[in-house]
Design an enzyme around this catalytic site. Structure first.
Site, PDB file in Angstrom:
ATOM      1  N   ASP A   1      46.930   2.169   5.460  1.00  0.00           N
ATOM      2  CA  ASP A   1      48.330   2.130   6.112  1.00  0.00           C
ATOM      3  C   ASP A   1      48.999   3.393   5.666  1.00  0.00           C
ATOM      4  O   ASP A   1      48.540   4.218   4.781  1.00  0.00           O
ATOM      5  CB  ASP A   1      48.963   0.904   5.454  1.00  0.00           C
ATOM      6  CG  ASP A   1      48.869   0.615   4.282  1.00  0.00           C
ATOM      7  OD1 ASP A   1      48.683   1.485   3.397  1.00  0.00           O
ATOM      8  OD2 ASP A   1      48.787  -0.516   3.712  1.00  0.00           O
TER       9      ASP A   1
ATOM     10  N   ASP B   1      51.805   5.932 -10.278  1.00  0.00           N
ATOM     11  CA  ASP B   1      50.801   5.640 -11.267  1.00  0.00           C
ATOM     12  C   ASP B   1      49.806   6.836 -11.816  1.00  0.00           C
ATOM     13  O   ASP B   1      49.516   7.624 -12.594  1.00  0.00           O
ATOM     14  CB  ASP B   1      49.967   4.342 -11.261  1.00  0.00           C
ATOM     15  CG  ASP B   1      49.545   4.214  -9.680  1.00  0.00           C
ATOM     16  OD1 ASP B   1      49.553   5.039  -8.859  1.00  0.00           O
ATOM     17  OD2 ASP B   1      48.688   3.186  -9.374  1.00  0.00           O
TER      18      ASP B   1
ATOM     19  N   ASP C   1      52.693   5.072   3.982  1.00  0.00           N
ATOM     20  CA  ASP C   1      53.938   4.890   3.582  1.00  0.00           C
ATOM     21  C   ASP C   1      54.477   6.246   3.532  1.00  0.00           C
ATOM     22  O   ASP C   1      54.117   7.107   3.373  1.00  0.00           O
ATOM     23  CB  ASP C   1      53.635   4.372   2.160  1.00  0.00           C
ATOM     24  CG  ASP C   1      52.746   3.243   1.692  1.00  0.00           C
ATOM     25  OD1 ASP C   1      52.865   2.508   2.786  1.00  0.00           O
ATOM     26  OD2 ASP C   1      52.171   2.894   0.839  1.00  0.00           O
TER      27      ASP C   1
HETATM   28  P1  ATP Z   1      45.771   1.692  -0.917  1.00  0.00           P
HETATM   29  O1  ATP Z   1      46.932   1.205  -0.132  1.00  0.00           O
HETATM   30  O2  ATP Z   1      44.613   2.272  -0.589  1.00  0.00           O
HETATM   31  O3  ATP Z   1      45.364   0.397  -1.861  1.00  0.00           O
HETATM   32  P2  ATP Z   1      47.870   2.826  -2.422  1.00  0.00           P
HETATM   33  O4  ATP Z   1      47.681   4.314  -3.339  1.00  0.00           O
HETATM   34  O5  ATP Z   1      48.436   3.415  -1.137  1.00  0.00           O
HETATM   35  O6  ATP Z   1      46.369   2.585  -2.044  1.00  0.00           O
HETATM   36  P3  ATP Z   1      49.515   0.765  -2.741  1.00  0.00           P
HETATM   37  O7  ATP Z   1      49.488  -0.301  -3.733  1.00  0.00           O
HETATM   38  O8  ATP Z   1      49.815   0.728  -1.396  1.00  0.00           O
HETATM   39  O9  ATP Z   1      48.450   1.973  -3.125  1.00  0.00           O
HETATM   40  O10 ATP Z   1      50.893   1.594  -3.235  1.00  0.00           O
HETATM   41  C1  ATP Z   1      51.317   2.894  -2.700  1.00  0.00           C
HETATM   42  C2  ATP Z   1      51.988   3.763  -3.674  1.00  0.00           C
HETATM   43  O11 ATP Z   1      52.798   3.327  -4.637  1.00  0.00           O
HETATM   44  C3  ATP Z   1      50.787   4.264  -4.719  1.00  0.00           C
HETATM   45  O12 ATP Z   1      50.115   5.537  -4.201  1.00  0.00           O
HETATM   46  C4  ATP Z   1      51.477   4.747  -6.022  1.00  0.00           C
HETATM   47  O13 ATP Z   1      52.085   5.964  -5.721  1.00  0.00           O
HETATM   48  C5  ATP Z   1      52.549   3.707  -5.992  1.00  0.00           C
HETATM   49  N1  ATP Z   1      52.373   2.713  -6.908  1.00  0.00           N
HETATM   50  C6  ATP Z   1      52.088   1.331  -6.534  1.00  0.00           C
HETATM   51  N2  ATP Z   1      51.736   0.531  -7.385  1.00  0.00           N
HETATM   52  C7  ATP Z   1      51.958   1.172  -8.526  1.00  0.00           C
HETATM   53  C8  ATP Z   1      52.095   0.663  -9.782  1.00  0.00           C
HETATM   54  N3  ATP Z   1      51.768  -0.415 -10.066  1.00  0.00           N
HETATM   55  N4  ATP Z   1      52.308   1.576 -10.841  1.00  0.00           N
HETATM   56  C9  ATP Z   1      53.035   2.876 -10.114  1.00  0.00           C
HETATM   57  N5  ATP Z   1      52.877   3.187  -8.960  1.00  0.00           N
HETATM   58  C10 ATP Z   1      52.629   2.426  -8.152  1.00  0.00           C
HETATM   59 MG    MG Z   2      49.144   1.775   0.359  1.00  0.00          MG
END
Ligand code: ATP
Ligand code: MG
Length: 437
Positions: A63, A142, A65
């Site tokens: 996805d 993170d 963002d």
């Molecule tokens: P994926 O969607 O592939 O699992 P992602 O990195 O996009 O990986 P998401 O959970 O969708 O993970 O979160 C989007 C973004 O928000 C992350 O890339 C990070 O920058 C931030 N983020 C999400 N969860 C946290 C957290 N618990 N602490 C700090 N930042 C976070």
């Molecule tokens: Mg994501």
């Protein structure tokens, strides 16, 4: 973070379009639309997080963002198909059929925590002040590889935390002091394991070191959030590797304590084998775009604890094997609920599926034959095959259930030694009953 901290952070390294591999052609059309509309309305618009990271690695993001300096209400005025969600931190979801583009307004991490404390007094005004600039948004993220921003204005990537270097070195590095960041949100420890597994990255030594000591903080995380994280770890196509990281860092105990305990016991090898094979088959199914369900996942994780509990119930009480298994399912399942709360729509059918493992052992009679049309037969049969491949069920038993499925009904009756309905009179010889079928 206070003002002095903020000032001490250097500005971004800006990577020009020719120096990175992110191409608009790889970003979903809808995400591009959202980015451009924000940009044309005079706002900053960046692709962030997993989308940027995965594109840099040549993967297909699941996805996209978007981060912007526009406030949620301002985002809403730009898109008809937009819904604002979240109470405390509002964000915008822009809907395009099944695809949802999440649009998040830049936030300031430290201010956020400060306001959380004051919010009870003064509510709404404070909520508005939570928003910050991109310079602040970065530090609440993170890992450095999750804090890269792709700017639609000129196709550059903004890097404040040496994320690009960590992508190149395939390293997961927390932004800031690891212990502080894990204490703020212990789920980041699980996220470290998840991204290491998914991306085939190593966890930087300073990010890995505190995990063993701080793991117990996960006990205070709401069980619903741990359930969500469990599915991301084990139902995204890299379950076997996720398991390896969790075991290596001793984190499995916070998701499946009863299973983790068995892994450390005498039968640990056998339990690990079932987990590995079960997760490998889930990974394969995901690779082939076949559906997967938490019912099966939880069966894989809980079967050994349930089996063991059933054995001890049998020793202690005068009950049948099936009754013991039913009771053990209930006990282990409800204990599991307090760690990762998996909905009843999965736990109830899981029980059918696991009890059928015992029922499969009986190959004679109408009752056994009726299993073939049971709602959970397919899942239970797949689980039987899994057990057989791990040496926990006889291969001949698995073969029997494989073969009977493909037989015509009459032959099935024979296989289960079931007489045709209405032929109950003793003067009918066995031979006649079989003739002509
Ligand atoms: P994926 O969607 O592939 O699992 P992602 O990195 O996009 O990986 P998401 O959970 O969708 O993970 O979160 C989007 C973004 O928000 C992350 O890339 C990070 O920058 C931030 N983020 C999400 N969860 C946290 C957290 N618990 N602490 C700090 N930042 C976070
Ligand atoms: Mg994501």
């Amino acid at each position: 973070m206070n003002d002095t901290d903020l000032q001490s952070h250097p500005g971004p390294t800006i990577i020009a379009r020719p120096d990175h591999n992110i191409s608009r052609a790889d970003i979903s059309d809808n995400a591009i639309k959202v980015l451009y509309r924000l940009h044309k309305a005079g706002y900053q618009a960046f692709l962030v997080g997993g989308g940027v990271r995965d594109l840099l690695l040549g993967l297909h993001p699941k996805d996209f963002d978007v981060a912007t300096d526009a406030h949620p209400e301002q985002v809403r005025t730009l898109f008809r198909n937009c819904r604002l969600i979240g109470r405390r931190f509002r964000l915008a979801h822009v809907h395009f059929g099944r695809e949802v583009i999440e649009v998040v307004t830049f936030r300031a991490a430290a201010v956020e925590e400060h306001q959380q404390r004051e919010q009870a007094d003064s509510g709404r005004i404070l909520r508005d002040n939570v928003y910050g600039a991109i310079e602040e948004d970065i530090w609440r993220r993170d890992f450095t590889i999750n804090a890269l921003y792709y700017n639609i204005a000129d196709f550059t990537v903004w890097d404040y935390t040496s994320g690009m270097a960590d992508v190149a070195a395939r390293t997961l590095r927390l932004i800031g002091d690891p212990e502080t960041r894990y204490r703020e949100d212990p789920v980041r420890m699980l996220r470290a394991a998840r991204f290491a597994a998914k991306l085939d990255f190593k966890i930087a030594p300073e990010a890995a070191a505190p995990i063993g000591r701080l793991g117990p903080l996960l006990r205070d995380v709401p069980s619903a959030r741990l359930f969500d994280e469990t599915l991301k770890l084990f139902q995204s196509g890299h379950g076997v590797k996720s398991l390896e990281f969790l075991v290596e860092h001793d984190l499995l105990q916070y998701l499946f304590p009863q299973t983790a305990k068995l892994l450390k016991g005498d039968e640990g090898e056998q339990t690990l084998k079932l987990l590995r094979e079960g997760l490998a088959s889930t990974d394969r199914r995901i690779g082939e775009n076949q559906p997967v369900t938490p019912m099966f996942l939880y069966a894989v994780f809980l079967w050994h604890p349930i089996f063991e509990r059933a054995e001890s119930i049998l020793k202690e009480y005068d009950v049948s094997q099936i009754e013991a298994l039913l009771d053990a399912c209930d006990e282990i399942s409800s204990e599991q609920q307090s760690h990762t709360s998996y909905p009843r729509r999965y736990s109830v059918p899981m029980k059918d599926m696991l009890v059928m493992q015992k029922r499969f052992e009986n190959r004679r009679g109408a009752r056994a034959m009726r299993l073939l049309s049971h709602k959970r037969f397919r899942a239970a049969y797949d689980f039987l095959l899994l057990r057989a491949s791990c040496g926990e069920a006889g291969q001949d038993l698995a073969d029997f259930w494989t073969e009977v499925q493909s037989l015509p009904e009459g032959e099935q009756r024979k296989a289960f030694s079931v007489r045709r309905r209405g032929r109950r009179r003793p003067n009918q010889s066995q031979q006649d009953a079989g003739a002509g079928r």
